[in-house]
Design an enzyme around this catalytic site. Structure first.
Site, PDB file in Angstrom:
ATOM      1  N   LYS A 103      15.948  22.536 -17.051  1.00 45.46           N
ATOM      2  CA  LYS A 103      15.658  23.875 -16.535  1.00 45.46           C
ATOM      3  C   LYS A 103      16.280  24.107 -15.155  1.00 45.46           C
ATOM      4  O   LYS A 103      16.228  23.247 -14.300  1.00 45.46           O
ATOM      5  CB  LYS A 103      14.138  24.067 -16.458  1.00 45.46           C
TER       6      LYS A 103
ATOM      7  N   GLY B 238      14.295  17.892 -10.427  1.00 49.16           N
ATOM      8  CA  GLY B 238      15.241  16.910 -10.968  1.00 49.16           C
ATOM      9  C   GLY B 238      16.567  17.533 -11.374  1.00 49.16           C
ATOM     10  O   GLY B 238      17.631  16.965 -11.130  1.00 49.16           O
ATOM     11  N   CYS B 239      16.498  18.704 -11.972  1.00 48.25           N
ATOM     12  CA  CYS B 239      17.720  19.377 -12.425  1.00 48.25           C
ATOM     13  C   CYS B 239      18.559  19.843 -11.237  1.00 48.25           C
ATOM     14  O   CYS B 239      19.787  19.786 -11.273  1.00 48.25           O
ATOM     15  CB  CYS B 239      17.373  20.541 -13.340  1.00 48.25           C
ATOM     16  N   THR B 240      17.891  20.289 -10.187  1.00 51.46           N
ATOM     17  CA  THR B 240      18.601  20.702  -8.977  1.00 51.46           C
ATOM     18  C   THR B 240      19.269  19.491  -8.329  1.00 51.46           C
ATOM     19  O   THR B 240      20.439  19.553  -7.943  1.00 51.46           O
ATOM     20  CB  THR B 240      17.635  21.395  -7.995  1.00 51.46           C
TER      21      THR B 240
ATOM     22  N   SER C 199      22.318  18.487 -10.514  1.00 52.73           N
ATOM     23  CA  SER C 199      23.415  19.443 -10.415  1.00 52.73           C
ATOM     24  C   SER C 199      24.082  19.396  -9.039  1.00 52.73           C
ATOM     25  O   SER C 199      25.312  19.481  -8.933  1.00 52.73           O
ATOM     26  CB  SER C 199      22.919  20.861 -10.719  1.00 52.73           C
TER      27      SER C 199
END
Length: 150
Positions: A39, A44-46, A49
């Protein structure tokens, strides 16, 4: 069908944050880091990325292109890109068609609760479209090092 190293990557098509059609064929002759993440704008995704962003020039210098995939829509992806200055495209796989091709959608469990979601997985695809690496245990803070084998 579970994908493995040495398999030809499934041909996919989807739209990026600008509504432009993106296909695996667009990356023919180039190495592709195709990363599936749960998401936009989650911790974690930030982190993952931004690790790819911070090492983007190094990845390009080694011949890699980067493409992120989540089930978020185009508008969410554009906000995520703008907020974190991501220099690569994000695929809006709202119908989970690309997730299904790569086997990255399924039942997960957190705090004893079961739900359907994205398995954080990265596929490294070579210039001929063959999967040369699958990273299933992604270290979000060290993801580029995992990809480059450092």
């Amino acid at each position: 069908m579970e994908l493995k190293i040495g398999d030809v990557a499934p041909a996919f098509e989807g739209v990026n944050q600008k509504g432009e059609t993106i296909r695996l064929a667009d990356y023919a002759g180039k190495k592709l880091v195709l990363y599936f993440y749960p998401k936009d704008n989650t911790p974690g995704c930030t982190t993952q990325s931004c690790n790819l962003r911070d090492n983007y020039e190094n990845l390009l210098a080694k011949g890699y292109q980067v493409l992120g995939v989540s089930t978020d829509n185009e508008k969410s992806h554009q906000k995520f890109i703008d907020k974190h200055e991501l220099p690569f495209d994000l695929l809006a796989d709202t119908d989970k068609a690309v997730h299904d091709l790569f086997g990255t959608w399924g039942e997960k469990q957190m705090y004893g609760r079961k739900y359907m979601g994205t398995f954080r997985t990265t596929f490294v695809i070579d210039e001929q479209g063959v999967i040369e690496e699958i990273i299933g245990k992604v270290k979000t803070k060290e993801h580029t090092a995992q990809i480059l084998g450092e």
